[in-house]
Scaffold this active site. Structure first.
Site, PDB file in Angstrom:
ATOM      1  N   TYR A 218      -1.468  -0.429  10.529  1.00  0.00           N
ATOM      2  CA  TYR A 218      -1.547  -0.956   9.160  1.00  0.00           C
ATOM      3  C   TYR A 218      -0.318  -0.536   8.365  1.00  0.00           C
ATOM      4  O   TYR A 218       0.292  -1.341   7.651  1.00  0.00           O
ATOM      5  CB  TYR A 218      -2.823  -0.448   8.504  1.00  0.00           C
ATOM      6  CG  TYR A 218      -3.084  -0.979   7.114  1.00  0.00           C
ATOM      7  CD1 TYR A 218      -3.441  -2.306   6.921  1.00  0.00           C
ATOM      8  CD2 TYR A 218      -3.012  -0.142   6.006  1.00  0.00           C
ATOM      9  CE1 TYR A 218      -3.703  -2.795   5.644  1.00  0.00           C
ATOM     10  CE2 TYR A 218      -3.273  -0.613   4.727  1.00  0.00           C
ATOM     11  CZ  TYR A 218      -3.614  -1.938   4.552  1.00  0.00           C
ATOM     12  OH  TYR A 218      -3.876  -2.419   3.290  1.00  0.00           O
TER      13      TYR A 218
ATOM     14  N   SER B 188       0.859  -1.191   0.000  1.00  0.00           N
ATOM     15  CA  SER B 188       0.000   0.000   0.000  1.00  0.00           C
ATOM     16  C   SER B 188       0.887   1.231   0.000  1.00  0.00           C
ATOM     17  O   SER B 188       2.028   1.188   0.487  1.00  0.00           O
ATOM     18  CB  SER B 188      -0.897   0.007   1.243  1.00  0.00           C
ATOM     19  OG  SER B 188      -1.573   1.245   1.374  1.00  0.00           O
TER      20      SER B 188
END
Length: 217
Positions: free
Chosen positions: A82, A70
């Site tokens: 995350y 990501s």
């Protein structure tokens, strides 16, 4: 897993996509150690386990390994847990990519931008639920208004996510089938790519100012 390995050993195995991932929202002290362990286990160790299991076959058939990372690997805006796991998987991939060259195995990383509306990986966050889960120590430092403000900020980001998830799928397909796949596929909006550029090339003090400004809006 052992059943799959036995099956593919006889028919061949060429491509592996590590796509498992979970997401959540919260400042560092708001999250329990158990949650950190769960995220590391799913987002990081889960991909490593699968890769190690299939590595002998991938070397044998000169295959491809694709990892879902990501752009959040470059910065954090309320979901540091995350971001942490994605940054770690990037470094694992960098090491693996170099090591696999001599075997003819190619390693690719997909770096999507904000596709929250496509994947549903992160549902809208509830300030009330966050507050109720905080420890007494954290409640003594923060207040409900601040938690609500942060939740609103994060939910606004989620609402801006792209609904065109096929763009990420197309990158995955290219990584698996192209004669010359890229090491990294950044699938993101122009402003997201610009933010990654700033985070990668500018001094930390500049990056911190940019992110602090963004979080204040």
């Amino acid at each position: 897993e052992k059943c799959l390995l036995r099956h593919f050993s006889s028919i061949g195995f060429w491509g592996l996509v590590n796509n498992a991932g979970i997401s959540t929202f919260g400042e560092t002290g708001w999250l329990s150690m158990e949650k950190y362990e769960k995220f590391a286990d799913v987002n990081l160790l889960g991909s490593i386990r699968t890769t190690l299991a299939f590595l002998p076959l991938l070397r044998k058939y000169k295959g491809r390994i694709v990892f879902m990372s990501s752009i959040i690997a470059y910065f954090a805006l309320g979901n540091g847990i995350y971001s942490m796991t994605k940054a770690a998987i990037e470094k694992f991939c960098d090491a693996l990519r170099l090591e696999m060259k001599k075997f003819g195995v190619q390693v690719c990383i997909i770096q999507p931008g904000n596709y929250a509306r496509s994947t549903k990986i992160q549902p809208p966050v509830s300030a009330e639920e966050i507050w109720n889960e905080l420890s007494e120590e954290e409640k003594a430092v923060y207040n409900k208004e601040y938690v609500q403000e942060r939740a609103n900020f994060f939910n606004s980001i989620l609402s801006e996510g792209s609904a065109n998830g096929n763009e990420v799928v197309d990158a995955m397909v290219d990584a698996l089938t192209s004669p010359a796949p890229k090491a990294r596929y950044m699938v993101a909006k122009l402003k997201e790519k610009a933010l990654v550029f700033v985070c990668a090339l500018f001094p930390t003090v500049v990056v911190d100012c940019v992110l602090s400004y963004a979080m204040s809006k």
